[in-house]
Every structure is written in C-alpha cells, then in structure tokens.
Design an enzyme around this catalytic site. Structure first.
Site, mmCIF file in Angstrom:
data_model
loop_
_atom_site.group_PDB
_atom_site.id
_atom_site.type_symbol
_atom_site.label_atom_id
_atom_site.label_comp_id
_atom_site.label_asym_id
_atom_site.label_seq_id
_atom_site.Cartn_x
_atom_site.Cartn_y
_atom_site.Cartn_z
ATOM 1 C CB CYS A 99 2.975 60.250 5.040
ATOM 2 S SG CYS A 99 2.673 58.487 5.196
ATOM 3 C CE LYS A 108 6.259 54.837 10.630
ATOM 4 N NZ LYS A 108 5.060 55.439 10.019
ATOM 5 N NE ARG A 145 9.565 56.554 3.699
ATOM 6 C CZ ARG A 145 10.531 57.050 4.445
ATOM 7 N NH1 ARG A 145 11.639 57.483 3.877
ATOM 8 N NH2 ARG A 145 10.402 57.108 5.756
ATOM 9 N NE ARG A 175 7.596 60.487 6.164
ATOM 10 C CZ ARG A 175 7.135 59.635 5.260
ATOM 11 N NH1 ARG A 175 7.402 58.341 5.380
ATOM 12 N NH2 ARG A 175 6.405 60.049 4.240
ATOM 13 C CE LYS A 200 6.504 50.777 9.117
ATOM 14 N NZ LYS A 200 5.451 51.604 8.482
ATOM 15 C CB SER A 203 8.534 47.621 2.270
ATOM 16 O OG SER A 203 9.235 48.783 2.696
ATOM 17 C CE1 TYR A 242 3.488 45.553 2.521
ATOM 18 C CE2 TYR A 242 5.469 45.335 3.860
ATOM 19 C CZ TYR A 242 4.414 46.097 3.401
ATOM 20 O OH TYR A 242 4.278 47.396 3.823
#
Length: 325
Positions: A123, A196, A206, A218, A249, A275, A314
């Site tokens: 992607c 996912k 993204r 998606r 996820k 994120s 993160y």
C-alpha cells in the site's frame, strides 16, 4: 460487626509493596516493538503532524534513531518504507534497493543486536494506495500474492529477522512461507497480521506512511469491526498456513478478540497499539485532560492482560523510560 462474614480483599492493596507483590500482569521492555518510518529522501527528519514525537527519518538519521532505542533497552523494531516513487504495481516494495531493504541492511550492519521486523505490504508503494494489484476496480488476490511474496524474499535477503505481512490477502501466509522456503530462508519466521480490522483508528498512520487509498476503502479485504468469529477463522487459517506469530490490529478496541485468539492458539500473540490510539492520548495529554504516563501504562498493561506477548507501539520509547523508573 464481628459476627459478619465477608472477604477482606483490601488486605492485598494496602501499600505499594503489597500491590507489587501480588501483581498478576507485568509490562517489560522486551515486550515492546517500535515502528520506524524510513524516507527515501536524504537528510530529513520530519515529525508526523498527527503523531507528535513520531518522525519519518532518512537513512542518515537511522543509526542515531536505532542507537537511542538500544540505549533505552528496546530490542525490536518494525520498519515501514516511505518511497519517493510509486506505481500501480508497487514495484518499489520488492526492489532489492528499495528503501526498506536499504534500511534493513543498514540496521543489521550498524546495530546488529536489534531484531528487525519488515512490514510486508504494497500500500505504501502503489499509486492507488491499495494493498494489492487493482483489476477492474477490485483487488486481485492471487496476482497480488506473487508480488507480496517477492517483497518478503527481498526483505529476507536484506537481513530481516522476521517478515510481517499486513495485506490481508487470502493465502498470504502460505504464499510467503513457500516463497521464503524456496529461496532458502526457511529459518525466517512470519509474524502475520492475522486479525486486521478495517478500522477508523488508522488515520494518523496513513499520514506517516503516505498510504491512504486513492479510491474506495479497504473493507473488501480488511475485517468488519462487528465480527468476532471471523477473527478466529482468519487466525486459524494463518496457523494452518505456517504463521509463527499472530497480530491483532488494532489493539485497544479489540481486547476481547486478543483474549480469544490467545486462548485458542499456542503462538506468540502481538498487539498493534495503532496510530489513532496513540494520537488520541497525545492530544488529550497536550490539553491537560489525562495523565499521559498513567494512561499509557494502563493501556499497555491491559493488552498484556488480554493475552498479548508483544506490543507494537509508538509509545515504546516513553514506556521504556517509565518502566525503568
């Protein structure tokens, strides 16, 4: 009151030391995997606008970033590429001199003790932003598997310790396992994005990876957030096809799924603290609405409690510091 019969649970909560003595779930630095975004351009270190504290880095900043991680006790990274060129087939994904392949070689040469996980998808490399080849407005599953497998093999050639396919094509674990074995990389494990979901929590990623779909969404290949049994079917297929790790996820909104997957399958389970989960806490903390340290450690501990053995997050740098204190 002496005649009353009831249990005194508070006896085990009286002091910090008592609470530590009976604590059931523990968060360790070795649980943490840090995502890194590598740019093809030179001499750049860009903070992602929607992800304060997270940067896209060019190769000349990569070693500095890796040294910081090792100094904090973080031993694993997952590498995402941000290429300068894209096309309809995502050819930079499987280019032996692609940005992820270059980054892997550099990390393994300069900081060899780090475990390097390669995200394996198309992607970020396709001009349409989808995770496979587009034919007549649809994603061609089997045709896409060929390119995803080529990508995995070039990543293994570059020195990746683990291949982590995130594309959600049917049969992707079987195809990659066969491709790696045929190329002489039977020792390289597959960390499958087994479960996912088509989630609204991916927006800031993204922004970081420049991977938004240019048309549609998606939902035809990522999972419906309403489905539980489908997650078990997906994980079961990947186990049968040879996966060595299973990823769920996102993490926070799917703790129930994590627990079910962990209870059913005897493989290491990975939570992806995505994120959107990161950015929400950063925004709330910046406004003084939450205590960032306390809420992050509580959230990561909840993932361990739900069955996660490892956590892609993160927050890894901050969490490693807080765990040490």
């Amino acid at each position: 009151m002496n005649h009353l019969q009831f249990k005194r649970h508070r006896r085990l909560r009286r002091t910090d030391n008592m609470r530590a003595l009976v604590r059931e779930t523990h968060l360790h630095k070795d649980d943490l995997i840090y995502p890194i975004f590598v740019l093809e351009q030179e001499d750049m270190k860009n903070e992602v606008p929607s992800m304060p504290g997270v940067h896209q880095v060019s190769l000349n900043y990569l070693t500095e970033e890796m040294n910081e991680l090792t100094s904090l006790g973080i031993r694993s990274v997952i590498v995402f590429g941000v290429p300068s060129e894209k096309d309809e087939l995502g050819s930079e994904a499987y280019n032996r001199e692609g940005i992820v392949q270059q980054a892997i070689r550099q990390i393994k040469k300069e900081v060899p003790e780090l475990t390097v996980i390669a995200d394996t998808c198309l992607c970020q490399y396709t001009d349409h932003g989808h995770c496979g080849i587009v034919r007549d407005g649809d994603i061609a599953n089997d045709e896409s598997l060929e390119l995803i497998t080529k990508t995995a093999v070039t990543q293994a050639e570059a020195g990746a310790d683990i291949i982590a396919p995130s594309n959600m094509m049917d049969g992707f674990v079987a195809a990659i396992r066969a491709g790696l074995d045929e190329a002489g990389y039977s020792q390289i494990p597959v960390m499958s994005y087994a479960v996912k979901y088509a989630s609204a929590f991916y927006g800031p990623f993204r922004d970081a990876a420049h991977s938004s779909p240019q048309f549609g969404d998606r939902k035809a290949y990522q999972m419906d957030p309403a489905n539980r049994l489908e997650a078990i079917r997906e994980a079961e297929s990947d186990v049968e096809e040879g996966a060595d790790f299973l990823i769920v996820k996102p993490a926070l909104a799917y703790l129930d799924i994590m627990r079910e997957v962990k209870d059913r399958f005897p493989l290491p389970l990975v939570a992806y603290n995505v994120s959107g989960e990161y950015s929400m806490i950063k925004a709330a903390s910046a406004n003084g609405w939450v205590n960032e340290r306390e809420i992050v450690l509580e959230k990561l501990t909840s993932m361990k409690r739900a069955g996660a053995d490892l956590i892609i997050t993160y927050f890894a740098k901050d969490a490693a510091k807080w765990i040490s204190e």
